[in-house]
Design a protein around this motif. Sequence first.
Motif, mmCIF file in Angstrom:
data_model
loop_
_atom_site.group_PDB
_atom_site.id
_atom_site.type_symbol
_atom_site.label_atom_id
_atom_site.label_comp_id
_atom_site.label_asym_id
_atom_site.label_seq_id
_atom_site.Cartn_x
_atom_site.Cartn_y
_atom_site.Cartn_z
ATOM 1 N N VAL A 111 0.844 -1.191 0.000
ATOM 2 C CA VAL A 111 0.000 0.000 0.000
ATOM 3 C C VAL A 111 0.885 1.249 0.000
ATOM 4 O O VAL A 111 1.747 1.416 0.873
ATOM 5 C CB VAL A 111 -0.926 0.017 1.224
ATOM 6 N N THR A 112 0.700 2.114 -0.990
ATOM 7 C CA THR A 112 1.431 3.382 -1.054
ATOM 8 C C THR A 112 0.432 4.530 -1.022
ATOM 9 O O THR A 112 -0.790 4.320 -1.102
ATOM 10 C CB THR A 112 2.288 3.481 -2.323
ATOM 11 N N ALA A 113 0.951 5.747 -0.923
ATOM 12 C CA ALA A 113 0.083 6.922 -0.874
ATOM 13 C C ALA A 113 -0.673 7.127 -2.171
ATOM 14 O O ALA A 113 -1.694 7.826 -2.195
ATOM 15 C CB ALA A 113 0.912 8.158 -0.537
ATOM 16 N N THR A 114 -0.186 6.535 -3.254
ATOM 17 C CA THR A 114 -0.806 6.764 -4.561
ATOM 18 C C THR A 114 -1.496 5.532 -5.135
ATOM 19 O O THR A 114 -2.052 5.602 -6.231
ATOM 20 C CB THR A 114 0.254 7.251 -5.573
ATOM 21 N N GLY A 115 -1.444 4.418 -4.433
ATOM 22 C CA GLY A 115 -2.079 3.218 -4.954
ATOM 23 C C GLY A 115 -1.530 1.972 -4.290
ATOM 24 O O GLY A 115 -0.663 2.040 -3.414
ATOM 25 N N THR A 116 -2.047 0.829 -4.707
ATOM 26 C CA THR A 116 -1.662 -0.449 -4.109
ATOM 27 C C THR A 116 -1.111 -1.378 -5.187
ATOM 28 O O THR A 116 -1.704 -1.501 -6.270
ATOM 29 C CB THR A 116 -2.867 -1.116 -3.415
ATOM 30 N N LEU A 117 0.017 -2.001 -4.880
ATOM 31 C CA LEU A 117 0.614 -2.998 -5.758
ATOM 32 C C LEU A 117 0.339 -4.388 -5.188
ATOM 33 O O LEU A 117 0.478 -4.609 -3.975
ATOM 34 C CB LEU A 117 2.131 -2.795 -5.854
#
Length: 400
Positions: free
Chosen positions: A190-196
């Motif tokens: 989970v990142t601030a700009t989306g999820t991988l």
Amino acid sequence: MPVNGWDAETAVIGLGAWGSAALWQLARRGADVIGVDRFAPGHAWGASHGGSRMFRITCLEHPDLVPLARRSAQLWRALEHDSGEELFVRSGGLLIGPPDGPITGGTLRAAEAHGIEVEILSADELGERYPLHAAVPRGHIGVREPGAGIVRPEASVRAAVALARSAGARVLTGSRVTDLVAVPGGVEVVTATGTLRVRRAIVTVGAWLSTLLPRLPLETVRMPICWFRPATGTGGDGGDDSAGSRDSAGGKDFGLDRFPVFMREAGGGQVLWGNGRENGHDVKLGLEYGGGGFRPMDPEDTDRSVGAEDWTELARLLAVCVPGLDPVPARVAVGLFSRTPDGQFVIGSPDGDPRLIVAGGCNAHGGKHALGIGEALADLATGGETRMPLDFAHADRFPA
């Protein structure tokens, strides 16, 4: 585009010395890998900066680190060859102290156990060959390791990431990872700009590891790093305009050849470390076991300001041990590293879960092992086993 719902087989989170090496190793094997970092490669926010890091084979911290250092030396030559850059400078290295002390004693034990070539110098011999080291007590010795030297951390990180990219790795910078969520068959990053969504995650975020994996007993430590110049009148700055003076002002008196990388027991439990001028950098020095500027620090604290407490204790030692340097540093920087209770690395899958591979707890001596650790992490990601003996560093050695 995601394949079968997955963005990549493996994500390497944190592209410092260890993470960039893992990314390079995986990409050169043809793995489907993506690297993620909140900063740009070669940044100065963690532990992988400062222009130089000591490299030695005689690892006194743990006997099983010697094979890892030897393998790292081989891989640095490979990284140099592939990148076309000089990243490992062999200058020889000095370990100075009493024969039964932790530095020289540990070095001698490692050399004997692993058949490492070293040279033992008496205090008098040290004074003759390395006169910039002053006031070495008569009972102390120097252990010279010819194969020691320095590695260049920022350049190595950038080279590894560039080679990984050219081999097919994807790299996302400016992406802060805020959470790791185990899901069936993989991990959500989970990142601030989306999820991988990836099959497995290698987590090498250094000083930030405890923020993502709070169950690990890691402490983030603030470490000052100082650079000094020769004192006026010692062949340093401010001399006349003769050719000899210009050579000294350019750093030859304290160049790496005359003042090679070293660790020195300096009394009172303190260990002084450093190396001479090279590649445009002044003389780099620091303390191994604390000092006024060492203290626990929140890795999210962006205040990297420095004060007199960061260098006064070091300057006091220099007045005795290296009197040819100006006692006021030309530059001071702050680095962060993660520390474990036993002083050893953390490498492996917590609870044996192959979806998550962690590597951290560098304890300020992980730079020399970076490429070997990167290879070990790639081995774990692709085959589940390492070719190096790393059981002593397993993540599950700490009680829950």
